[in-house]
Design a protein around this motif. Structure first.
Motif, PDB file in Angstrom:
ATOM      1  N   VAL A 268     -10.617 -56.027  76.241  1.00 33.80           N
ATOM      2  CA  VAL A 268     -11.402 -57.260  75.557  1.00 33.80           C
ATOM      3  C   VAL A 268     -11.702 -58.547  76.149  1.00 33.80           C
ATOM      4  CG1 VAL A 268     -11.202 -58.890  73.539  1.00 33.80           C
ATOM      5  CG2 VAL A 268      -9.986 -56.747  73.428  1.00 33.80           C
ATOM      6  N   ASP A 269     -11.018 -58.898  76.983  1.00 37.28           N
ATOM      7  CA  ASP A 269     -11.303 -60.119  77.995  1.00 37.28           C
ATOM      8  C   ASP A 269     -12.506 -59.676  79.108  1.00 37.28           C
ATOM      9  OD1 ASP A 269      -8.036 -60.930  77.664  1.00 37.28           O
ATOM     10  OD2 ASP A 269      -9.780 -62.233  77.115  1.00 37.28           O
ATOM     11  N   TRP A 270     -12.477 -58.350  79.561  1.00 40.57           N
ATOM     12  CA  TRP A 270     -13.394 -57.701  80.327  1.00 40.57           C
ATOM     13  C   TRP A 270     -14.455 -57.068  79.779  1.00 40.57           C
ATOM     14  CZ3 TRP A 270      -8.776 -56.206  83.830  1.00 40.57           C
ATOM     15  CH2 TRP A 270      -7.928 -57.280  84.308  1.00 40.57           C
ATOM     16  N   PHE A 271     -14.602 -56.928  78.409  1.00 38.63           N
ATOM     17  CA  PHE A 271     -15.413 -56.122  77.818  1.00 38.63           C
ATOM     18  C   PHE A 271     -15.637 -54.768  78.335  1.00 38.63           C
ATOM     19  CE2 PHE A 271     -16.841 -60.095  75.736  1.00 38.63           C
ATOM     20  CZ  PHE A 271     -16.864 -60.969  76.800  1.00 38.63           C
ATOM     21  N   SER A 272     -14.534 -54.062  78.992  1.00 41.85           N
ATOM     22  CA  SER A 272     -14.745 -52.841  79.301  1.00 41.85           C
ATOM     23  C   SER A 272     -13.477 -52.098  79.556  1.00 41.85           C
ATOM     24  CB  SER A 272     -15.545 -52.910  80.851  1.00 41.85           C
ATOM     25  OG  SER A 272     -15.514 -51.699  81.463  1.00 41.85           O
ATOM     26  N   ASP A 273     -13.439 -50.675  79.100  1.00 45.10           N
ATOM     27  CA  ASP A 273     -12.318 -49.909  79.338  1.00 45.10           C
ATOM     28  C   ASP A 273     -12.112 -49.463  80.763  1.00 45.10           C
ATOM     29  OD1 ASP A 273     -11.973 -47.829  76.604  1.00 45.10           O
ATOM     30  OD2 ASP A 273     -11.615 -50.012  76.629  1.00 45.10           O
ATOM     31  N   GLN A 274     -13.544 -49.462  81.505  1.00 46.89           N
ATOM     32  CA  GLN A 274     -13.623 -49.307  82.808  1.00 46.89           C
ATOM     33  C   GLN A 274     -12.744 -50.134  83.677  1.00 46.89           C
ATOM     34  OE1 GLN A 274     -16.795 -46.902  83.999  1.00 46.89           O
ATOM     35  NE2 GLN A 274     -14.671 -46.141  84.624  1.00 46.89           N
ATOM     36  N   MET A 275     -12.758 -51.423  83.231  1.00 44.74           N
ATOM     37  CA  MET A 275     -12.165 -52.514  84.127  1.00 44.74           C
ATOM     38  C   MET A 275     -10.761 -52.369  83.768  1.00 44.74           C
ATOM     39  SD  MET A 275     -14.635 -53.422  86.070  1.00 44.74           S
ATOM     40  CE  MET A 275     -13.708 -54.621  86.933  1.00 44.74           C
ATOM     41  N   LEU A 276     -10.213 -52.231  82.690  1.00 46.78           N
ATOM     42  CA  LEU A 276      -8.897 -51.798  82.346  1.00 46.78           C
ATOM     43  C   LEU A 276      -8.192 -50.734  83.225  1.00 46.78           C
ATOM     44  CD1 LEU A 276      -6.250 -51.969  80.755  1.00 46.78           C
ATOM     45  CD2 LEU A 276      -7.131 -50.711  78.807  1.00 46.78           C
ATOM     46  N   ALA A 277      -9.026 -49.597  83.404  1.00 51.53           N
ATOM     47  CA  ALA A 277      -8.559 -48.719  84.286  1.00 51.53           C
ATOM     48  C   ALA A 277      -8.709 -49.084  85.562  1.00 51.53           C
ATOM     49  CB  ALA A 277      -9.432 -47.370  83.939  1.00 51.53           C
ATOM     50  N   ASN A 278      -9.451 -49.759  86.012  1.00 51.70           N
ATOM     51  CA  ASN A 278      -9.512 -50.238  87.652  1.00 51.70           C
ATOM     52  C   ASN A 278      -8.542 -51.184  87.871  1.00 51.70           C
ATOM     53  OD1 ASN A 278     -11.981 -49.007  87.919  1.00 51.70           O
ATOM     54  ND2 ASN A 278     -13.370 -51.026  87.810  1.00 51.70           N
ATOM     55  N   PHE A 279      -8.147 -51.984  86.860  1.00 51.93           N
ATOM     56  CA  PHE A 279      -6.915 -52.605  86.947  1.00 51.93           C
ATOM     57  C   PHE A 279      -5.467 -51.685  87.236  1.00 51.93           C
ATOM     58  CE2 PHE A 279      -3.552 -55.765  86.385  1.00 51.93           C
ATOM     59  CZ  PHE A 279      -2.647 -55.183  85.519  1.00 51.93           C
ATOM     60  N   PHE A 280      -5.373 -51.029  86.386  1.00 51.97           N
ATOM     61  CA  PHE A 280      -4.305 -50.030  86.571  1.00 51.97           C
ATOM     62  C   PHE A 280      -4.195 -49.335  87.821  1.00 51.97           C
ATOM     63  CE2 PHE A 280      -1.366 -46.514  85.618  1.00 51.97           C
ATOM     64  CZ  PHE A 280      -0.287 -47.227  84.833  1.00 51.97           C
ATOM     65  N   MET A 281      -5.307 -48.758  88.130  1.00 54.75           N
ATOM     66  CA  MET A 281      -5.451 -47.941  89.511  1.00 54.75           C
ATOM     67  C   MET A 281      -5.221 -48.597  90.571  1.00 54.75           C
ATOM     68  SD  MET A 281      -8.708 -45.593  88.235  1.00 54.75           S
ATOM     69  CE  MET A 281      -8.729 -44.718  89.906  1.00 54.75           C
ATOM     70  N   LEU A 282      -5.223 -50.021  90.528  1.00 56.99           N
ATOM     71  CA  LEU A 282      -4.948 -50.770  91.737  1.00 56.99           C
ATOM     72  C   LEU A 282      -3.422 -51.435  91.561  1.00 56.99           C
ATOM     73  CD1 LEU A 282      -7.932 -53.032  91.868  1.00 56.99           C
ATOM     74  CD2 LEU A 282      -7.396 -51.439  93.531  1.00 56.99           C
ATOM     75  N   THR A 283      -3.074 -51.589  90.299  1.00 56.43           N
ATOM     76  CA  THR A 283      -1.487 -52.006  90.358  1.00 56.43           C
ATOM     77  C   THR A 283      -0.538 -51.053  90.338  1.00 56.43           C
ATOM     78  OG1 THR A 283      -2.562 -53.871  89.122  1.00 56.43           O
ATOM     79  CG2 THR A 283      -0.437 -53.615  88.904  1.00 56.43           C
ATOM     80  N   CYS A 284      -0.591 -49.922  89.762  1.00 58.75           N
ATOM     81  CA  CYS A 284       0.283 -48.896  89.700  1.00 58.75           C
ATOM     82  C   CYS A 284       0.608 -48.348  91.071  1.00 58.75           C
ATOM     83  CB  CYS A 284      -0.209 -47.731  88.847  1.00 58.75           C
ATOM     84  SG  CYS A 284       1.148 -46.194  88.851  1.00 58.75           S
ATOM     85  N   PRO A 285      -0.090 -48.125  91.769  1.00 57.97           N
ATOM     86  CA  PRO A 285       0.017 -47.588  93.220  1.00 57.97           C
ATOM     87  C   PRO A 285       0.865 -48.566  94.162  1.00 57.97           C
ATOM     88  CG  PRO A 285      -2.206 -46.955  92.823  1.00 57.97           C
ATOM     89  CD  PRO A 285      -1.567 -47.948  91.583  1.00 57.97           C
ATOM     90  N   PHE A 286       0.528 -49.909  94.013  1.00 62.39           N
ATOM     91  CA  PHE A 286       1.041 -51.034  94.522  1.00 62.39           C
ATOM     92  C   PHE A 286       2.564 -51.409  93.944  1.00 62.39           C
ATOM     93  CE2 PHE A 286       1.165 -56.153  94.850  1.00 62.39           C
ATOM     94  CZ  PHE A 286       1.404 -55.981  96.381  1.00 62.39           C
ATOM     95  N   LEU A 287       2.904 -50.969  92.768  1.00 66.46           N
ATOM     96  CA  LEU A 287       4.304 -51.136  92.230  1.00 66.46           C
ATOM     97  C   LEU A 287       5.073 -50.001  92.888  1.00 66.46           C
ATOM     98  CD1 LEU A 287       3.467 -52.315  88.877  1.00 66.46           C
ATOM     99  CD2 LEU A 287       4.945 -53.599  90.412  1.00 66.46           C
ATOM    100  N   LEU A 288       4.354 -48.645  92.887  1.00 69.23           N
ATOM    101  CA  LEU A 288       5.088 -47.524  93.339  1.00 69.23           C
ATOM    102  C   LEU A 288       5.580 -47.875  94.790  1.00 69.23           C
ATOM    103  CD1 LEU A 288       5.782 -44.555  93.309  1.00 69.23           C
ATOM    104  CD2 LEU A 288       3.456 -43.960  93.885  1.00 69.23           C
ATOM    105  N   ASP A 289       4.782 -48.389  95.671  1.00 69.96           N
ATOM    106  CA  ASP A 289       4.886 -48.595  96.922  1.00 69.96           C
ATOM    107  C   ASP A 289       5.881 -49.310  97.316  1.00 69.96           C
ATOM    108  OD1 ASP A 289       3.716 -50.327  99.751  1.00 69.96           O
ATOM    109  OD2 ASP A 289       3.927 -48.028  99.768  1.00 69.96           O
ATOM    110  N   ILE A 290       6.270 -50.481  96.359  1.00 66.59           N
ATOM    111  CA  ILE A 290       7.499 -51.235  96.579  1.00 66.59           C
ATOM    112  C   ILE A 290       8.804 -50.911  95.727  1.00 66.59           C
ATOM    113  CG2 ILE A 290       5.913 -53.257  97.247  1.00 66.59           C
ATOM    114  CD1 ILE A 290       6.794 -54.290  94.311  1.00 66.59           C
TER     115      ILE A 290
END
Length: 875
Positions: A115-137
């Motif tokens: 809703v804040d970013w007006f885009s499902d695409q950006m929601l997915a982008n957020f997750f694709m950057l954050t999930c691997p970061f958490l996996l790595d640590i």
């Protein structure tokens, strides 16, 4: 607390059992129906983490009620997604980095981010950057997304990236969980439905029961099933519903305004100045129609907005413009596609490194290589292929349209690429060419020129997404070539007033026959027609000989056989275009015809491109003048417009607005005239024009002078080396680390790609100078091209560089070679490695001239007067 002690736990023994426990690095995504669904799994997870003494961090950013209350052992981090994707993710990752390895994390429901970013695409982008970061640590994290609110643009990447994805169902007052994905673990019943009963999760093994529970639920990754829930499409559907109500006389002004504002901020712009213009001149029908022509999601970018807004302004002013303007059928590739491409192809972090002010160029080449090797998601390729089918065999152009481009204060002229696609040949090849063009434009955001421009204007840290504007090329096919009748650049304010009859407020044109590339690119061996719109018959040239010499000789066209943009002699274009109305754009050279007849020559080609009939016997001039006046009035600011024009079947001139943007340099400004006499021996340079830029009267610290006669003797390679050497000198600072005020004087055309015609500097190498002088001396057949409308000229305007053309043999011109060539040069002192150019490059500092207080330059651009002179110490 569970009776057994693995490292991490969901807090529910039965759930731990079916997923075979949480493994360090697991990201768990809950696919929920409501806030309560998520909270009932968050609570036991948090309780287990606290009882085990594990660090627990809660990221709070959604509008729903808090999932976790403050208590010892819990770190609550508030975030503001409305401030933008980049700021949000950088702050969040910074917190995780500071917390160290391991630990437990809970995120608010991610659906609010869409809703804040007006885009499902950006929601997915957020997750694709954050999930691997958490996996790595090796941390454990809980996320949630709501059902029926997202398309596969969000759900598919999330499912693909996360380690655990669990669907939640309600049936007959009972709760079921369905582990869709549990990475690196397997059991015979793991991916079945499980009934939550007490502390147990009991597998549902009966097919009938499974069918009863799941039958009405769409597949998580199904595009056809879930696309309808995308926030992007829901918003556009709501807009269409409001329009339907309006057509039926059902009005709700508050809802209409709200939907209009939401769509504009979602798809058009978030720039405050442009928002005001859009609210005034565009309506709900305009913005809802955009949704049918946007590929992907995100904003359409500055160039697209300018084109649409200028058209809307004209049509709102008068119905006349519906008949004057060509209809356009452009498509827009949304800005979120750019970020998605970077994320999915591993380019994101290389791009982020370019925000380092000290090292922003170091990783640019690597980032560009990654982009060129990248691949697009299948769904994007499908939509692009459909777009190509729509255009058929019509040529198209893919144009950059970034968020910062063409806005107030940021022209970005020529910094990003645009690519012509003749669109001929096998369908697969056309699609491949389109994908390559898009990647080339994406990569141009990380070019040295673009990054230096952004650095100069403090834009490196700005959110610069690249949208694309895909337009049908305006024009017609003639035999095997394609081109518009005329093209050019129009200014609502004329900064080059070469005659006192010219009204600068009436505007001007830089006009060419054929493709507009010849108008916006600085052609090295040709000329364009400069038109003052209040006096179109008043030319800068005097006499037929000058008109003949300085008229356009070549035409840019699309060659439909070789599938490329080429330059062709005007005569050849005429021969390939038997139906062309040549009288409208060209005039016969009767003197040449008489000479040919006298010498017994036949079939001489005597046409000269003058545009006389077009400018004086059609409505084109008055329409362009009125068009510019109306758009400038709406903007409350001068504008420049790229355009094409064609002759309709009825013989009328139809204008096509290609782009429109604020004109960054309005006028020359007023300045007091010099009130004292200057001794002729004190004059270094004097010219009566052309002079373009801001009027000024100020001192000069350094003269860099390229001796024309010596430069012409250099080899080709030495000319390029000399150009880079000049760039080094131009960027030097004084002992106090301050930039010097530099005037750069040299032969022919600065920035040329043909060293025989001038010095081939790259603009970024000389962008810190104050004054630029082109001397018409190296080649008697070459004059400075008054480059209004070109990317080169727009660079001069952006960087507030005063441009001067000097004709040494004209009566009102002085070029004091005695001072320039005989005053001791500092070249070897300041740059010893450039000693080989000692006789070619003269570097003169004002403080080193004996008896001289300063070097002054007075420029009155309104009167087309410039004088550069030395000021004695007793003055």
């Amino acid at each position: 607390m569970p009776s057994y002690m693995s490292q991490y736990s969901t807090g529910l023994r039965g759930l731990d059992f079916i997923i075979k426990e949480l493994i360090p690095g697991d990201n768990v995504v809950w696919h929920i129906n409501s806030f309560e669904d998520y909270k009932q799994f968050v609570d036991p997870f948090c309780e287990a983490a606290l009882q085990r003494g594990q660090s627990l961090t809660y990221f709070r950013f959604a509008k729903h009620a808090p999932l976790i209350q403050e208590k010892p052992g819990i770190k609550i981090v508030p975030l503001k997604p409305e401030e933008g994707f980049e700021a949000f993710i950088l702050e969040l990752h910074s917190v995780i980095r500071d917390r160290g390895r391991g630990g437990c994390y809970v995120f608010d429901c991610l659906s609010d981010l869409a809703v804040d970013w007006f885009s499902d695409q950006m929601l997915a982008n957020f997750f694709m950057l954050t999930c691997p970061f958490l996996l790595d640590i090796e941390a454990i994290a809980y996320f949630a997304i709501e059902k029926f609110k997202h398309s596969s643009y969000a759900t598919s990447p999330i499912v693909d990236t996360t380690q655990i994805f669990i669907d939640i169902y309600h049936h007959r007052d009972k709760i079921y969980v369905h582990p869709i994905k549990v990475q690196q673990r397997y059991s015979m019943t793991m991916h079945m439905l499980h009934l939550w009963q007490g502390d147990e999760f009991i597998p549902v093994t009966k097919s009938s029961q499974n069918a009863e529970i799941l039958a009405q639920t769409p597949l998580v990754g199904s595009e056809s099933a879930s696309r309808q829930y995308d926030i992007w499409n829901r918003t556009f559907r709501e807009g269409q519903a409001v329009l339907d109500n309006m057509d039926q006389g059902i009005r709700n002004l508050e809802r209409e305004a709200a939907v209009f504002g939401r769509i504009v901020r979602m798809a058009v712009t978030r720039d405050d100045k442009l928002l005001e213009l859009i609210k005034r001149y565009m309506d709900l029908e305009d913005v809802v129609a955009l949704g049918k022509r946007i590929i992907g999601t995100g904003l359409i970018g500055g160039k697209s907005v300018g084109m649409l807004l200028s058209r809307a302004i004209l049509k709102r002013q008068s119905s006349k413009w519906k008949d004057v303007l060509e209809i356009h059928d452009s498509f827009y590739i949304g800005s979120d596609i750019f970020y998605t491409f970077l994320v999915q192809n591993g380019c994101w972090w290389a791009r982020e490194q370019q925000k380092d002010l000290d090292h922003f160029l170091q990783h640019a080449e690597h980032a560009r290589r990654l982009i060129h090797r990248g691949k697009f998601p299948d769904y994007i390729i499908r939509m692009l292929s459909d777009m190509l089918d729509y255009f058929g065999q019509s040529p198209i152009i893919v144009r950059s349209s970034s968020l910062l481009e063409d806005n107030f204060g940021n022209a970005f002229s020529g910094k990003y690429e645009s690519v012509f696609l003749p669109n001929r040949g096998p369908r697969e090849k056309c699609l491949e060419d389109l994908l390559t063009a898009i990647k080339n434009i994406f990569a141009s955001t990380m070019s040295e020129q673009a990054l230096l421009y952004r650095s100069r204007f403090g834009l490196l840290e700005k959110d610069e997404q690249m949208s694309l504007l895909v337009q049908r090329v305006s024009g017609d096919m003639h035999t095997n070539i394609f081109y518009p009748f005329v093209s050019g650049v129009a200014y609502s304010f004329n900064p080059f007033v070469w005659n006192n009859t010219i009204d600068p407020n009436s505007g001007m044109l830089r006009l060419v026959f054929g493709m507009g590339t010849r108008a916006v690119e600085r052609s090295d061996d040709d000329y364009t027609r400069i038109v003052a719109l209040n006096a179109p018959d008043r030319r800068p040239e005097s006499g037929l000989e000058e008109v003949r010499k300085y008229s356009q000789k070549k035409v840019d066209v699309l060659d439909l056989e070789s599938n490329r943009l080429i330059s062709v002699d005007f005569r050849d274009v005429v021969q390939r275009s038997p139906e062309m109305q040549i009288n409208t754009i060209a005039s016969r050279d009767h003197e040449l015809e008489r000479q040919a007849e006298y010498n017994g020559k036949k079939n001489v080609f005597s046409w000269i491109i003058t545009f006389d009939e077009l400018l004086q016997k059609t409505n084109f001039t008055s329409d362009m003048r009125e068009m510019l006046r109306i758009i400038q009035g709406a903007y409350h600011y001068p504008v420049d417009v790229e355009f094409t024009a064609n002759v309709s079947d009825k013989g009328e001139i139809k204008i096509n607005i290609v782009q429109c943007r604020p004109f960054q340099g309005k006028d020359g400004g007023s300045i007091k005239e010099i009130s004292f006499n200057i001794h002729p021996k004190s004059i270094i340079l004097k010219t009566g024009g052309p002079v373009i830029g801001q009027s000024r009267n100020e001192s000069i610290d350094r003269i860099i002078y390229v001796v024309p006669s010596k430069y012409s003797e250099l080899s080709l390679s030495d000319k390029y080396t000399l150009a880079h050497t000049i760039g080094k000198i131009a960027n030097m600072k004084d002992a106090e680390n301050k930039r010097k005020k530099v005037i750069l004087i040299g032969p022919g055309r600065w920035g040329t790609t043909t060293p025989a015609l001038g010095v081939p500097v790259v603009f970024s190498e000389i962008s810190n100078i104050e004054f630029l002088v082109e001397i018409v001396e190296m080649n008697e057949n070459l004059i400075p091209d008054i480059s209004l409308g070109t990317h080169f000229f727009n660079d001069l305007v952006d960087f507030n560089i005063l441009y001067m053309g000097v004709y040494p043999h004209k009566e009102d011109t002085i070029l004091n070679k005695d001072v320039l060539e005989n005053t001791p040069s500092k070249l070897k002192t300041i740059l010893p490695e450039a000693a080989q150019f000692e006789k070619v490059i003269r570097v003169i500092d004002s403080k080193d001239i004996q008896g001289i207080k300063s070097i002054m330059l007075y420029a009155n651009t309104q009167k087309q007067q410039v004088i550069c002179y030395t000021q004695n110490r007793n003055v």
